[in-house]
Design an enzyme around this catalytic site. Structure first.
Site, PDB file in Angstrom:
ATOM      1  N   GLU A  90      -3.092 -13.065   8.750  1.00  0.00           N
ATOM      2  CA  GLU A  90      -2.367 -12.473   9.870  1.00  0.00           C
ATOM      3  C   GLU A  90      -3.285 -11.581  10.700  1.00  0.00           C
ATOM      4  OE1 GLU A  90       2.192 -12.196   8.320  1.00  0.00           O
ATOM      5  OE2 GLU A  90       0.821 -10.675   7.561  1.00  0.00           O
TER       6      GLU A  90
ATOM      7  N   CYS B 196      -6.156  -6.125  15.527  1.00  0.00           N
ATOM      8  CA  CYS B 196      -6.440  -5.793  14.133  1.00  0.00           C
ATOM      9  C   CYS B 196      -6.706  -7.112  13.407  1.00  0.00           C
ATOM     10  CB  CYS B 196      -5.229  -5.047  13.568  1.00  0.00           C
ATOM     11  SG  CYS B 196      -5.399  -4.655  11.826  1.00  0.00           S
TER      12      CYS B 196
ATOM     13  N   CYS C 258      -6.955  -9.790  -0.915  1.00  0.00           N
ATOM     14  CA  CYS C 258      -7.907  -8.702  -1.139  1.00  0.00           C
ATOM     15  C   CYS C 258      -7.986  -8.443  -2.637  1.00  0.00           C
ATOM     16  CB  CYS C 258      -7.440  -7.440  -0.414  1.00  0.00           C
ATOM     17  SG  CYS C 258      -8.598  -6.053  -0.556  1.00  0.00           S
TER      18      CYS C 258
ATOM     19  N   CYS D 194      -5.271  -1.805  -4.179  1.00  0.00           N
ATOM     20  CA  CYS D 194      -4.757  -0.477  -3.851  1.00  0.00           C
ATOM     21  C   CYS D 194      -3.241  -0.483  -4.079  1.00  0.00           C
ATOM     22  CB  CYS D 194      -5.072  -0.121  -2.392  1.00  0.00           C
ATOM     23  SG  CYS D 194      -6.836  -0.011  -2.066  1.00  0.00           S
TER      24      CYS D 194
ATOM     25  N   CYS E 176      -0.714  -0.998  -1.005  1.00  0.00           N
ATOM     26  CA  CYS E 176      -0.964  -1.987   0.052  1.00  0.00           C
ATOM     27  C   CYS E 176      -0.394  -3.354  -0.312  1.00  0.00           C
ATOM     28  CB  CYS E 176      -2.464  -2.097   0.296  1.00  0.00           C
ATOM     29  SG  CYS E 176      -2.885  -3.292   1.580  1.00  0.00           S
TER      30      CYS E 176
ATOM     31  N   CYS F  23       0.222  -0.942   9.234  1.00  0.00           N
ATOM     32  CA  CYS F  23      -0.846  -0.797   8.229  1.00  0.00           C
ATOM     33  C   CYS F  23      -0.308  -1.054   6.837  1.00  0.00           C
ATOM     34  CB  CYS F  23      -1.386   0.627   8.203  1.00  0.00           C
ATOM     35  SG  CYS F  23      -2.156   1.174   9.684  1.00  0.00           S
TER      36      CYS F  23
HETATM   37  N1  SAH Z   1      -9.810  -2.690   3.049  1.00  0.00           N
HETATM   38  C1  SAH Z   1     -10.073  -1.872   4.211  1.00  0.00           C
HETATM   39  C2  SAH Z   1      -9.405  -2.434   5.424  1.00  0.00           C
HETATM   40  C3  SAH Z   1      -7.894  -2.337   5.426  1.00  0.00           C
HETATM   41  S1  SAH Z   1      -7.510  -1.225   6.671  1.00  0.00           S
HETATM   42  C4  SAH Z   1      -9.706  -0.440   3.907  1.00  0.00           C
HETATM   43  O1  SAH Z   1      -9.206  -0.183   2.822  1.00  0.00           O
HETATM   44  O2  SAH Z   1      -9.974   0.440   4.705  1.00  0.00           O
HETATM   45  C5  SAH Z   1      -5.881  -0.926   6.487  1.00  0.00           C
HETATM   46  C6  SAH Z   1      -5.562   0.555   6.444  1.00  0.00           C
HETATM   47  O3  SAH Z   1      -4.169   0.670   6.156  1.00  0.00           O
HETATM   48  C7  SAH Z   1      -6.309   1.242   5.309  1.00  0.00           C
HETATM   49  O4  SAH Z   1      -6.616   2.563   5.643  1.00  0.00           O
HETATM   50  C8  SAH Z   1      -5.262   1.188   4.239  1.00  0.00           C
HETATM   51  O5  SAH Z   1      -5.517   2.116   3.234  1.00  0.00           O
HETATM   52  C9  SAH Z   1      -4.002   1.458   5.030  1.00  0.00           C
HETATM   53  N2  SAH Z   1      -2.785   1.060   4.304  1.00  0.00           N
HETATM   54  C10 SAH Z   1      -2.693   0.162   3.310  1.00  0.00           C
HETATM   55  N3  SAH Z   1      -1.433   0.099   2.850  1.00  0.00           N
HETATM   56  C11 SAH Z   1      -0.704   0.983   3.568  1.00  0.00           C
HETATM   57  C12 SAH Z   1       0.665   1.357   3.573  1.00  0.00           C
HETATM   58  N4  SAH Z   1       1.541   0.804   2.741  1.00  0.00           N
HETATM   59  N5  SAH Z   1       1.058   2.298   4.457  1.00  0.00           N
HETATM   60  C13 SAH Z   1       0.181   2.835   5.329  1.00  0.00           C
HETATM   61  N6  SAH Z   1      -1.123   2.506   5.393  1.00  0.00           N
HETATM   62  C14 SAH Z   1      -1.563   1.595   4.515  1.00  0.00           C
END
Ligand code: SAH
Length: 361
Positions: free
Chosen positions: A91, A111, A118, A122, A125, A346
């Site tokens: 996406e 984006c 991935c 985390c 996420c 995000c």
């Molecule tokens: N893997 C990279 C790129 C992903 S960026 C990274 O970790 O930075 C996506 C951003 O959204 C990251 O800062 C991630 O931590 C954040 N993110 C992930 N899950 C989220 C959620 N449930 N709510 C808000 N932000 C989130």
């Protein structure tokens, strides 16, 4: 090298031209048709003689990721589902916003995803639920941007590698894509308007510093102690905060570029006065900018305690937290939750494959 020429860098096109006994300027023409004019077929390379076009089409194909589905949020955010050659999908999100700078036109940010799924897991996420399927190719990364720009009247002004995946685990292809998108001949996006976000891959951060890329760096910090960060982001075991921050300092010393810290606020977990104080201390090691992100609860099934208890901090306390940072002279941005209603915010990007391709809504 594979025979899909879409994704070749200028240097690789030069190599291919040399092998085919063609002069160097032909490579520049191919580069222009592929990435500036964004043609889909060799027959459209108008200033390339027919015989050359034909011999190219015997050796190479032009294959790009295709938009399979498009959704638009009430706030104007769009989400695109791309089908890939092997039936997998990723996406991409397009986010309109007012610019911070009044002299600049309205900002339009794409984006982009860098991996199918991935591996980092985390806790907060949604992409983690997919696990890693594979890295995207250079063509698949560049192709997301080019296809969305082709369908959009307004010019895309900014690009963030904040879609699915960890860009620094696919660094070669991401950097090749950056090289193509920022090349003056493609009329793409300036390096200063591209941001790579990482969960904290130390080798990648050092590599970005050493290779002198002019794109911006963002670090997903999310916690100010190793204890909590480890609960939220398993990668903290391999790269604890001190090690990541050393790499960030190294990056700053070499590039003199400001670093953005992303910080999701979780209710009662990382949003207290002490957290703000520690965040200021950590962030200040280099000239910082802090992006506060509201937590977007995603449908992630995980059996850890942390995941089941994650909640968003209420809006008024988000403002309070931001003010506490500002009081220490830190530049703070509150990230909006654009695209929440279409699961495009995000951390909400996740696909159950291949069902998403079979049942377009
Ligand atoms: N893997 C990279 C790129 C992903 S960026 C990274 O970790 O930075 C996506 C951003 O959204 C990251 O800062 C991630 O931590 C954040 N993110 C992930 N899950 C989220 C959620 N449930 N709510 C808000 N932000 C989130």
């Amino acid at each position: 090298m594979n025979n899909n020429i879409f994704g070749y860098t200028l240097a690789e096109l030069e190599e291919a031209s040399t092998q085919a006994g063609l002069p160097r300027y032909r490579a520049e023409q191919l580069f222009y048709w592929l990435y500036n004019r964004r043609v889909d077929d060799f027959s459209e390379f108008h200033n390339v003689p027919r015989l050359i076009r034909e011999s190219l089409s015997e050796k190479y194909i032009i294959r790009k990721p295709l938009v399979r589905k498009e959704q638009t949020s009430a706030d104007g955010t769009q989400k695109f589902l791309f089908g890939l050659e092997d039936g997998r999908a990723v996406e991409t999100v397009l986010i309109p916003a007012e610019s911070d700078d009044r002299d600049q036109p309205r900002r339009l940010t794409i984006c982009v995803s860098t991996q199918v799924g991935c591996p980092l897991d985390c806790r907060f996420c949604a992409t983690a639920s997919m696990k890693l399927k594979r890295n995207l190719t250079t063509g698949e990364i560049v192709g997301q941007y080019m296809a969305v720009q082709k369908r959009t009247d307004a010019r895309i002004t900014n690009l963030v590698f904040m879609g699915m995946g960890e860009p620094m685990l696919n660094m070669d292809n991401v950097m090749r894509a950056v090289g193509i998108i920022t090349h003056e001949k493609t009329g793409g996006i300036a390096a200063s308007r591209i941001t790579l976000s990482t969960a904290g891959m130390v080798e990648g951060i050092r590599r970005m510093a050493d290779e002198g890329w002019k794109i911006k760096l963002a670090l997903s910090l999310h916690a100010t102690t190793d204890d909590l960060r480890l609960q939220l982001m398993p990668i903290n075991k391999k790269y604890p905060l001190a090690v990541v921050m050393d790499a960030i300092e190294y990056y700053y010393r070499k590039t003199r570029m400001r670093v953005t810290y992303e910080y999701i606020l979780f209710n009662g977990l990382n949003d207290g006065v002490e957290d703000a104080r520690r965040l200021v201390k950590i962030a200040r090691r280099v000239p910082p900018k802090v992006n506060i992100i509201p937590f977007h609860p995603a449908d992630v099934s995980s059996d850890t305690d942390a995941a089941t208890t994650l909640e968003a901090t209420p809006r008024w306390r988000i403002e309070e937290f931001a003010d506490a940072l500002r009081a220490s002279n830190i530049t703070v941005m509150l990230r909006s939750s654009s695209g929440l209603d279409i699961d495009a915010a995000c951390g909400q990007l996740a696909l159950r494959e291949p069902a998403s391709l079979q049942h377009p809504s």
